[in-house]
Write an enzyme that holds these catalytic residues in place. Structure first.
Site, PDB file in Angstrom:
ATOM      1  N   ASN A  91       0.820  -1.111   0.076  1.00  0.00           N
ATOM      2  CA  ASN A  91      -0.089   0.051  -0.160  1.00  0.00           C
ATOM      3  C   ASN A  91       0.924   1.027  -0.117  1.00  0.00           C
ATOM      4  OD1 ASN A  91       0.502   0.838   2.720  1.00  0.00           O
ATOM      5  ND2 ASN A  91      -0.292  -1.100   3.051  1.00  0.00           N
ATOM      6  N   ASP A 138      -4.401  -6.226   4.975  1.00  0.00           N
ATOM      7  CA  ASP A 138      -5.312  -7.015   5.290  1.00  0.00           C
ATOM      8  C   ASP A 138      -5.687  -8.326   4.616  1.00  0.00           C
ATOM      9  OD1 ASP A 138      -6.372  -5.135   7.019  1.00  0.00           O
ATOM     10  OD2 ASP A 138      -7.588  -4.201   5.563  1.00  0.00           O
ATOM     11  N   LYS A 173       9.309 -16.662 -10.491  1.00  0.00           N
ATOM     12  CA  LYS A 173       8.466 -15.691 -10.853  1.00  0.00           C
ATOM     13  C   LYS A 173       7.360 -16.122 -11.881  1.00  0.00           C
ATOM     14  CE  LYS A 173       8.717 -11.761 -14.553  1.00  0.00           C
ATOM     15  NZ  LYS A 173       9.205 -11.572 -15.858  1.00  0.00           N
ATOM     16  N   PHE A 193      -4.809   3.257  14.696  1.00  0.00           N
ATOM     17  CA  PHE A 193      -5.062   4.187  13.692  1.00  0.00           C
ATOM     18  C   PHE A 193      -6.280   3.935  13.008  1.00  0.00           C
ATOM     19  CE2 PHE A 193      -1.919   7.610  12.462  1.00  0.00           C
ATOM     20  CZ  PHE A 193      -1.224   7.573  13.533  1.00  0.00           C
ATOM     21  N   LYS A 228     -13.991   1.028  15.075  1.00  0.00           N
ATOM     22  CA  LYS A 228     -12.570   0.141  15.382  1.00  0.00           C
ATOM     23  C   LYS A 228     -11.966   0.423  16.820  1.00  0.00           C
ATOM     24  CE  LYS A 228     -11.046   0.480  10.619  1.00  0.00           C
ATOM     25  NZ  LYS A 228     -10.215   1.179   9.534  1.00  0.00           N
ATOM     26  N   LYS A 285     -11.563  -2.970  18.657  1.00  0.00           N
ATOM     27  CA  LYS A 285     -10.342  -3.638  19.032  1.00  0.00           C
ATOM     28  C   LYS A 285     -10.066  -3.142  20.301  1.00  0.00           C
ATOM     29  CE  LYS A 285      -8.695  -3.647  14.108  1.00  0.00           C
ATOM     30  NZ  LYS A 285      -7.697  -3.598  13.148  1.00  0.00           N
TER      31      LYS A 285
HETATM   32  N1  CTP Z   1      -3.970  -3.423  11.781  1.00  0.00           N
HETATM   33  C1  CTP Z   1      -3.359  -4.416  12.218  1.00  0.00           C
HETATM   34  N2  CTP Z   1      -3.263  -5.364  11.492  1.00  0.00           N
HETATM   35  C2  CTP Z   1      -3.821  -5.559  10.090  1.00  0.00           C
HETATM   36  C3  CTP Z   1      -4.726  -4.347   9.932  1.00  0.00           C
HETATM   37  C4  CTP Z   1      -4.537  -3.210  10.591  1.00  0.00           C
HETATM   38  O1  CTP Z   1      -2.703  -4.220  13.097  1.00  0.00           O
HETATM   39  N3  CTP Z   1      -3.704  -6.587   9.476  1.00  0.00           N
HETATM   40  C5  CTP Z   1      -3.979  -2.103  12.639  1.00  0.00           C
HETATM   41  C6  CTP Z   1      -3.378  -0.761  11.956  1.00  0.00           C
HETATM   42  O2  CTP Z   1      -1.875  -0.742  12.270  1.00  0.00           O
HETATM   43  C7  CTP Z   1      -4.328   0.388  12.559  1.00  0.00           C
HETATM   44  C8  CTP Z   1      -5.654  -0.189  12.688  1.00  0.00           C
HETATM   45  O3  CTP Z   1      -5.287  -1.655  12.761  1.00  0.00           O
HETATM   46  O4  CTP Z   1      -3.575   0.790  13.725  1.00  0.00           O
HETATM   47  C9  CTP Z   1      -6.643   0.041  11.761  1.00  0.00           C
HETATM   48  O5  CTP Z   1      -6.180  -0.271  10.606  1.00  0.00           O
HETATM   49  P1  CTP Z   1      -7.025   0.026   9.438  1.00  0.00           P
HETATM   50  O6  CTP Z   1      -6.372  -0.686   8.069  1.00  0.00           O
HETATM   51  O7  CTP Z   1      -7.551   1.400   9.367  1.00  0.00           O
HETATM   52  O8  CTP Z   1      -8.498  -0.810   9.420  1.00  0.00           O
HETATM   53  P2  CTP Z   1      -8.772  -2.423   9.625  1.00  0.00           P
HETATM   54  O9  CTP Z   1      -8.982  -2.781  11.035  1.00  0.00           O
HETATM   55  O10 CTP Z   1      -7.835  -3.060   8.751  1.00  0.00           O
HETATM   56  O11 CTP Z   1     -10.180  -2.340   8.659  1.00  0.00           O
HETATM   57  P3  CTP Z   1     -10.599  -1.793   7.406  1.00  0.00           P
HETATM   58  O12 CTP Z   1      -9.427  -2.063   6.478  1.00  0.00           O
HETATM   59  O13 CTP Z   1     -11.798  -2.721   7.306  1.00  0.00           O
HETATM   60  O14 CTP Z   1     -10.881  -0.111   7.377  1.00  0.00           O
END
Ligand code: CTP
Length: 408
Positions: A210, A279, A289, A325, A339, A343
């Site tokens: 990302n 995610d 490859k 975050f 969130k 969490k």
């Molecule tokens: N986070 C994490 N592990 C993941 C995804 C996210 O620890 N696999 C943590 C990020 O570091 C951040 C928080 O979860 O502090 C929220 O991340 P975000 O990407 O905004 O949300 P998600 O929980 O992944 O939900 P969504 O993608 O559906 O918005």
């Protein structure tokens, strides 16, 4: 913030080189001013190299080129631009000149010309230190508001034993920070920060990732360290220069980040999850490859470990604080609040990543802080370092409240 470091001529002058580094570590821009006799102990080049600034000694440019108007008024320019003046080591001679308003070189003229707070760290032979003249001069300086970092006792370079050794560099740095109003409100705390993106390999040359640059997480690590915390930084791959911290671990995938976080989690008082963790990850990893094939391809993805969710499931070292975050493009506050609850966070930093001046890959951010008690603190647009400090203000306050509640 800018600090002038005056170095006068004592054997402890060599210690001022390390002091430059320690002050820089606090984020201070240091400019060194030496007396003539200090140059007998350490070369100006040492200080110029460490500080990145020209080192001044004489009032009118000295041997290198006197007689120009710039050098004649330079002490005024320096005097006006600094936030503090620290003299370490300060000899009996410099203290005497300061006390009596003598201004016969760059340093002593600067002392008169600046309105910035002054800190002196005397170092001299024990008899000179105990002499009534020195005592009275110091009394005069103290009365005028000069902060004095008293010398330590011990073996002196002249062969005698007693008071007169330059105080520890830590105590000098502390006095400077105090004079500048710099906070040390996270000292004694261990703060674990995650930063940057993760990369989930598709094959040996491709990956899913990302746009995270790591700048926000690095700003947290830097700000927390400057406020006295012991910082453990776990960073995904980024080209940004990491701050110097107690422990830096570089990882690539969400799995590796999770492993590093759980290895350090027990030592952490505060966890700040600024990383943009994947995610999903490709369900199958190919060695080598993948060759181009005709027609559309389908890649199967499986969920990556949600580190934060896992953390809240596993936690409770009592009192441990977790900040997450929420990177959102829609319904910022509602999604962030969800969130926070899901969490079980102590604070969530809600970040609208659809704005061009916030979120990924820029130096500024616009965030709102949300708390379990329903409080929200919207912050205006500011640099990521400032955002980190605003969040850490809240962290420090919550830690302080928790500590006093635990005592009762
Ligand atoms: N986070 C994490 N592990 C993941 C995804 C996210 O620890 N696999 C943590 C990020 O570091 C951040 C928080 O979860 O502090 C929220 O991340 P975000 O990407 O905004 O949300 P998600 O929980 O992944 O939900 P969504 O993608 O559906 O918005």
């Amino acid at each position: 913030m800018r600090v002038a470091l005056g170095v006068s001529g004592g054997i402890a002058a060599y210690k001022a080189a390390e002091l430059v580094r320690l002050l820089q570590d606090k984020g201070l821009d240091v400019q060194v001013v030496m007396t003539r006799s200090a140059r007998e102990f350490v070369t100006p080049l040492t200080f110029a190299t460490l500080s990145g600034h020209k080192v001044s000694t004489e009032m009118f440019g000295g041997e290198a080129g006197g007689g120009n108007i710039e050098s004649a008024v330079e002490h005024i320019a320096v005097a006006q631009s600094i936030d503090a003046l620290v003299i370490a080591p300060a000899t009996a001679n410099v203290l005497a000149k300061m006390a009596h308003g003598v201004a016969d070189d760059f340093l002593t003229t600067l002392c008169l010309a600046t309105q910035a707070p002054a800190i002196v760290a005397p170092a001299m032979n024990v008899n000179m230190w105990e002499h009534a003249a020195t005592r009275e001069n110091l009394e005069t300086l103290r009365r005028r508001g000069v902060r004095v970092v008293n010398p330590d006792e011990g073996y002196l370079a002249c062969g005698m034993t007693g008071a007169g050794r330059l105080a520890s560099l830590e105590s000098i740095v502390q006095a400077v920070c105090k004079a500048l109003g710099l906070r040390e409100d996270l000292s004694g705390e261990t703060i674990l920060v995650t930063a940057g993106p993760t990369q989930e390999p598709i094959d040996s040359v491709r990956y899913l990732s990302n746009r995270s640059s790591g700048k926000m997480g690095y700003a947290f690590a830097e700000a927390a360290r400057r406020r006295g915390a012991r910082v453990v930084l776990i960073s995904g791959p980024t080209s940004a220069e990491p701050p110097s911290v107690h422990t830096l671990e570089r990882v690539r995938t969400a799995g590796e980040m999770a492993e590093a976080v759980f290895r350090h989690v027990d030592s952490a008082d505060v966890i700040i999850m600024a990383a943009a963790v994947a995610d999903f990850r490709p369900a199958n990893h190919h060695d080598g490859k993948i060759k181009k094939l005709a027609g559309p391809q389908i890649m199967n993805l499986e969920p990556a470990v949600d580190i934060l969710a896992e953390l809240s499931r596993r936690r409770r070292r009592t009192g441990q604080m977790v900040v997450g975050f929420a990177a959102e493009t829609d319904n910022l506050i509602e999604n962030a609040a969800a969130k926070l609850r899901a969490k079980r966070l102590d604070m969530v930093v809600a970040n609208d990543v659809s704005r061009a001046d916030a979120g990924f890959d820029v130096d500024t951010n616009v965030v709102t802080l949300l708390f379990p008690d329903g409080r929200t603190i919207p912050l205006e647009k500011m640099r990521k370092f400032e955002v980190a400090n605003r969040v850490l203000d809240q962290v420090a306050e919550l830690r302080r409240l928790a500590a006093s509640a635990a005592q009762q």
